[in-house]
Write a protein that holds these residues in place. Sequence first.
Motif, PDB file in Angstrom:
ATOM      1  N   VAL A 177      -5.164  32.584 -30.382  1.00 29.49           N
ATOM      2  CA  VAL A 177      -6.532  32.060 -30.387  1.00 29.49           C
ATOM      3  C   VAL A 177      -7.331  32.822 -29.323  1.00 29.49           C
ATOM      4  CG1 VAL A 177      -7.970  30.001 -30.264  1.00 29.49           C
ATOM      5  CG2 VAL A 177      -5.598  29.820 -31.080  1.00 29.49           C
ATOM      6  N   LEU A 178      -8.100  33.807 -29.773  1.00 29.77           N
ATOM      7  CA  LEU A 178      -8.887  34.645 -28.872  1.00 29.77           C
ATOM      8  C   LEU A 178     -10.297  34.081 -28.788  1.00 29.77           C
ATOM      9  CD1 LEU A 178      -8.842  37.223 -27.140  1.00 29.77           C
ATOM     10  CD2 LEU A 178      -9.555  38.500 -29.179  1.00 29.77           C
ATOM     11  N   ILE A 179     -10.713  33.734 -27.581  1.00 25.40           N
ATOM     12  CA  ILE A 179     -11.955  32.982 -27.379  1.00 25.40           C
ATOM     13  C   ILE A 179     -12.934  33.833 -26.579  1.00 25.40           C
ATOM     14  CG2 ILE A 179     -12.952  30.844 -26.481  1.00 25.40           C
ATOM     15  CD1 ILE A 179      -9.972  29.769 -26.454  1.00 25.40           C
ATOM     16  N   ASP A 180     -14.084  34.098 -27.183  1.00 26.08           N
ATOM     17  CA  ASP A 180     -15.161  34.820 -26.495  1.00 26.08           C
ATOM     18  C   ASP A 180     -15.976  33.798 -25.703  1.00 26.08           C
ATOM     19  OD1 ASP A 180     -17.351  36.297 -25.709  1.00 26.08           O
ATOM     20  OD2 ASP A 180     -17.659  37.253 -27.645  1.00 26.08           O
ATOM     21  N   VAL A 233      -3.511  30.487 -19.455  1.00 25.88           N
ATOM     22  CA  VAL A 233      -3.782  31.174 -20.714  1.00 25.88           C
ATOM     23  C   VAL A 233      -3.114  32.544 -20.668  1.00 25.88           C
ATOM     24  CG1 VAL A 233      -5.896  29.942 -21.248  1.00 25.88           C
ATOM     25  CG2 VAL A 233      -6.009  31.985 -19.817  1.00 25.88           C
ATOM     26  N   GLY A 234      -2.859  33.095 -21.845  1.00 25.34           N
ATOM     27  CA  GLY A 234      -2.057  34.301 -21.922  1.00 25.34           C
ATOM     28  C   GLY A 234      -2.759  35.566 -21.515  1.00 25.34           C
ATOM     29  N   MET A 235      -4.085  35.580 -21.611  1.00 27.28           N
ATOM     30  CA  MET A 235      -4.815  36.801 -21.308  1.00 27.28           C
ATOM     31  C   MET A 235      -6.224  36.432 -20.891  1.00 27.28           C
ATOM     32  SD  MET A 235      -7.170  39.287 -22.330  1.00 27.28           S
ATOM     33  CE  MET A 235      -7.604  38.724 -23.971  1.00 27.28           C
ATOM     34  N   ALA A 236      -6.786  37.226 -20.000  1.00 28.24           N
ATOM     35  CA  ALA A 236      -8.186  37.075 -19.628  1.00 28.24           C
ATOM     36  C   ALA A 236      -8.750  38.462 -19.386  1.00 28.24           C
ATOM     37  CB  ALA A 236      -8.330  36.204 -18.381  1.00 28.24           C
ATOM     38  N   ARG A 284     -13.340  37.325 -22.406  1.00 30.64           N
ATOM     39  CA  ARG A 284     -12.460  36.581 -23.307  1.00 30.64           C
ATOM     40  C   ARG A 284     -11.302  35.933 -22.553  1.00 30.64           C
ATOM     41  NH1 ARG A 284     -14.023  41.214 -26.431  1.00 30.64           N
ATOM     42  NH2 ARG A 284     -12.825  42.416 -24.916  1.00 30.64           N
ATOM     43  N   ILE A 285     -10.779  34.871 -23.160  1.00 28.34           N
ATOM     44  CA  ILE A 285      -9.476  34.330 -22.787  1.00 28.34           C
ATOM     45  C   ILE A 285      -8.680  34.145 -24.074  1.00 28.34           C
ATOM     46  CG2 ILE A 285     -10.179  33.202 -20.641  1.00 28.34           C
ATOM     47  CD1 ILE A 285     -10.401  30.578 -22.161  1.00 28.34           C
ATOM     48  N   LEU A 286      -7.365  34.145 -23.951  1.00 26.53           N
ATOM     49  CA  LEU A 286      -6.492  34.031 -25.117  1.00 26.53           C
ATOM     50  C   LEU A 286      -5.527  32.875 -24.905  1.00 26.53           C
ATOM     51  CD1 LEU A 286      -5.351  35.378 -27.798  1.00 26.53           C
ATOM     52  CD2 LEU A 286      -3.704  36.502 -26.289  1.00 26.53           C
ATOM     53  N   ALA A 287      -5.495  31.961 -25.877  1.00 24.02           N
ATOM     54  CA  ALA A 287      -4.508  30.885 -25.883  1.00 24.02           C
ATOM     55  C   ALA A 287      -3.529  31.150 -27.021  1.00 24.02           C
ATOM     56  CB  ALA A 287      -5.186  29.529 -26.071  1.00 24.02           C
ATOM     57  N   THR A 288      -2.264  31.284 -26.693  1.00 22.04           N
ATOM     58  CA  THR A 288      -1.226  31.547 -27.692  1.00 22.04           C
ATOM     59  C   THR A 288      -0.551  30.244 -28.071  1.00 22.04           C
ATOM     60  OG1 THR A 288      -0.805  33.764 -26.817  1.00 22.04           O
ATOM     61  CG2 THR A 288       0.934  32.777 -28.136  1.00 22.04           C
ATOM     62  N   LEU A 289      -0.611  29.898 -29.353  1.00 20.09           N
ATOM     63  CA  LEU A 289       0.076  28.719 -29.857  1.00 20.09           C
ATOM     64  C   LEU A 289       1.429  29.127 -30.430  1.00 20.09           C
ATOM     65  CD1 LEU A 289      -2.858  26.872 -31.685  1.00 20.09           C
ATOM     66  CD2 LEU A 289      -2.159  26.732 -29.280  1.00 20.09           C
ATOM     67  N   SER A 290       2.356  28.172 -30.469  1.00 24.05           N
ATOM     68  CA  SER A 290       3.667  28.444 -31.053  1.00 24.05           C
ATOM     69  C   SER A 290       4.135  27.227 -31.825  1.00 24.05           C
ATOM     70  CB  SER A 290       4.686  28.808 -29.968  1.00 24.05           C
ATOM     71  OG  SER A 290       5.250  27.649 -29.378  1.00 24.05           O
ATOM     72  N   MET A 291       5.298  27.376 -32.447  1.00 29.23           N
ATOM     73  CA  MET A 291       5.854  26.268 -33.226  1.00 29.23           C
ATOM     74  C   MET A 291       6.188  25.070 -32.342  1.00 29.23           C
ATOM     75  SD  MET A 291       9.729  27.577 -33.859  1.00 29.23           S
ATOM     76  CE  MET A 291      10.865  27.735 -32.460  1.00 29.23           C
ATOM     77  N   ALA A 292       6.243  25.269 -31.023  1.00 34.08           N
ATOM     78  CA  ALA A 292       6.570  24.171 -30.112  1.00 34.08           C
ATOM     79  C   ALA A 292       5.363  23.297 -29.791  1.00 34.08           C
ATOM     80  CB  ALA A 292       7.158  24.729 -28.812  1.00 34.08           C
ATOM     81  N   ASP A 293       4.161  23.763 -30.095  1.00 32.99           N
ATOM     82  CA  ASP A 293       2.963  22.983 -29.769  1.00 32.99           C
ATOM     83  C   ASP A 293       2.753  21.860 -30.769  1.00 32.99           C
ATOM     84  OD1 ASP A 293       1.670  24.112 -27.355  1.00 32.99           O
ATOM     85  OD2 ASP A 293       1.707  25.963 -28.526  1.00 32.99           O
ATOM     86  N   ASP A 294       2.011  20.862 -30.334  1.00 34.32           N
ATOM     87  CA  ASP A 294       1.717  19.714 -31.194  1.00 34.32           C
ATOM     88  C   ASP A 294       0.328  19.189 -30.849  1.00 34.32           C
ATOM     89  OD1 ASP A 294       2.042  18.344 -28.773  1.00 34.32           O
ATOM     90  OD2 ASP A 294       4.026  17.558 -29.287  1.00 34.32           O
ATOM     91  N   GLU A 295      -0.037  18.054 -31.421  1.00 33.06           N
ATOM     92  CA  GLU A 295      -1.372  17.489 -31.188  1.00 33.06           C
ATOM     93  C   GLU A 295      -1.600  17.203 -29.711  1.00 33.06           C
ATOM     94  OE1 GLU A 295      -3.730  17.345 -33.263  1.00 33.06           O
ATOM     95  OE2 GLU A 295      -2.764  17.486 -35.231  1.00 33.06           O
TER      96      GLU A 295
END
Length: 503
Positions: free
Chosen positions: A341-344, A367-370, A374-385
């Motif tokens: 999820v790349l966020i401007d 967050v994974g990158m800045a 931009r900042i980047l949030a990386t989601l994975s199969m381990a994430d939930d609501e």
Amino acid sequence: MDRISRCDGVGTRPGMDQSHAPMLEALADYHRRDRYGFTPPGHRQGRGADERVTKVLGIDPFRSDVLAASGLDDRTSSNHYLADAEDLMAEAVGADQAFFSTCGSSLSVKAAMMTVAGDDPGGLLVGRDSHKSIVAGLIFSRVTPRWITPWWDEEMHFSHPPSPEQVRTAWEQHPDAAGAIIVSPSPYGTCADIAAIADVCHQRGKPLIIDEAWGAHLPFHDDLPTWAMDAGADICVVSVHKMGAGFEQGSVFHVQGDLVDSAHLSACADLLMTTSPNVMIYSALDGWRRQMVEHGTELLGSALSLARRTRGRIDDIDGLNVLEDRLLGKEASHDLDRLQVLIDISETGATGYQCADWLRGRCRLDVGMADHRRILATLSMADDEATTDRLVHALAEMRSATESFAPAPRIDLPSPEELQLESEMAPGDAFFGRSEMIAADRAAGRIAAEQLTPYPPGIPAVVPGERLDTAVIDYLCTAHAAGMAVPDATDSTLKTLRVVARR
């Protein structure tokens, strides 16, 4: 064979049963038999560990930290636990062979480069948007890079993976190159048209290496971008710790076809690999493969659905724009992993560095990158609501807080043309040759003797052997002052730079 049918639980090779996890089962048997070794490691399954350490780490990591040979297996590895686990991995993803690494994809990609282009005077076609580990491979192996210029979005100051046309042009310019290496997905989730690029390479009888460090999960769901082996790549390197459920440093490299000597690939990896591999990393790779074969479609399907909802919720926050359409197109990327999820955040007037620091300091979220916008949030199969709710609420609070941020520091952004530095020396010759430190404001025109890498994402702005220019130096210095990390610089302040000494 498609991604679903190959992962049906029972393999097609003799004795291949995907419900087994040889490394994990051997470790369980080791404990059950109460084995004890007068061998390394010296902590003796935690008996010698300081209680202040075990209070934090627990005792279980030490209990599972045993030798791979003369420990988990016998001194000749006659039970083939590791080999069987690698065979199961290869079958699960449709590769001819798979090799595990406990030294990360940084090792795996170097082994792949050495295999394809080691001691080849034609060099290797390399995307200029490559990770610093690839540049390190060029330095160590003394392979000559034949750079492929990536697509550039000048307004966003953002690169896309090379297109098939750019790779074809590079082959026309360097027909004697030994092969090509491309990064896909990028750290932002953007993907190259690997199938078309593989066709371009194979028309010349040359192999294609894909650094797919961010794509270990791709074989296990059809709604994800195409897995490199399915697209025809000859070698593919993945980091299971990035998007899977492995430990840090857990990597696998896969090989298929007859353009790469798999025995030589194994030998090159052996030159670089530790002689004391971590059994826990191997076991986690093995267990993750089984998990994906049995439950990957379900787990990743749920993750993709969650990502769609989360992307929409973030995009609804005033001033935050989740990038998607801008990343795709004829002069952009071929596909996108939407778990990235790349966020401007440029409309807020803040930098990504300021926002990342605020999220960590106030919300205890990383967050994974800045970068500058931009900042980047990386989601994975381990994430939930619950985890994504926390992310969305923190971003909403961050957006409100940006109104009181200090004015964003000035960052001098170079044009795409200014970023394309001229290569004057082979990276290895520049790095290992005579060098000197010189003030940054006097370094323009000199040849770099060090990597200078904004991290993350880890794509070098300067490669050893390139001639420095004022625009790139000003970018690095002003961005560093604004919060950008450049961890591989000799002088962490960037007041001085390492350059090739004049004769």
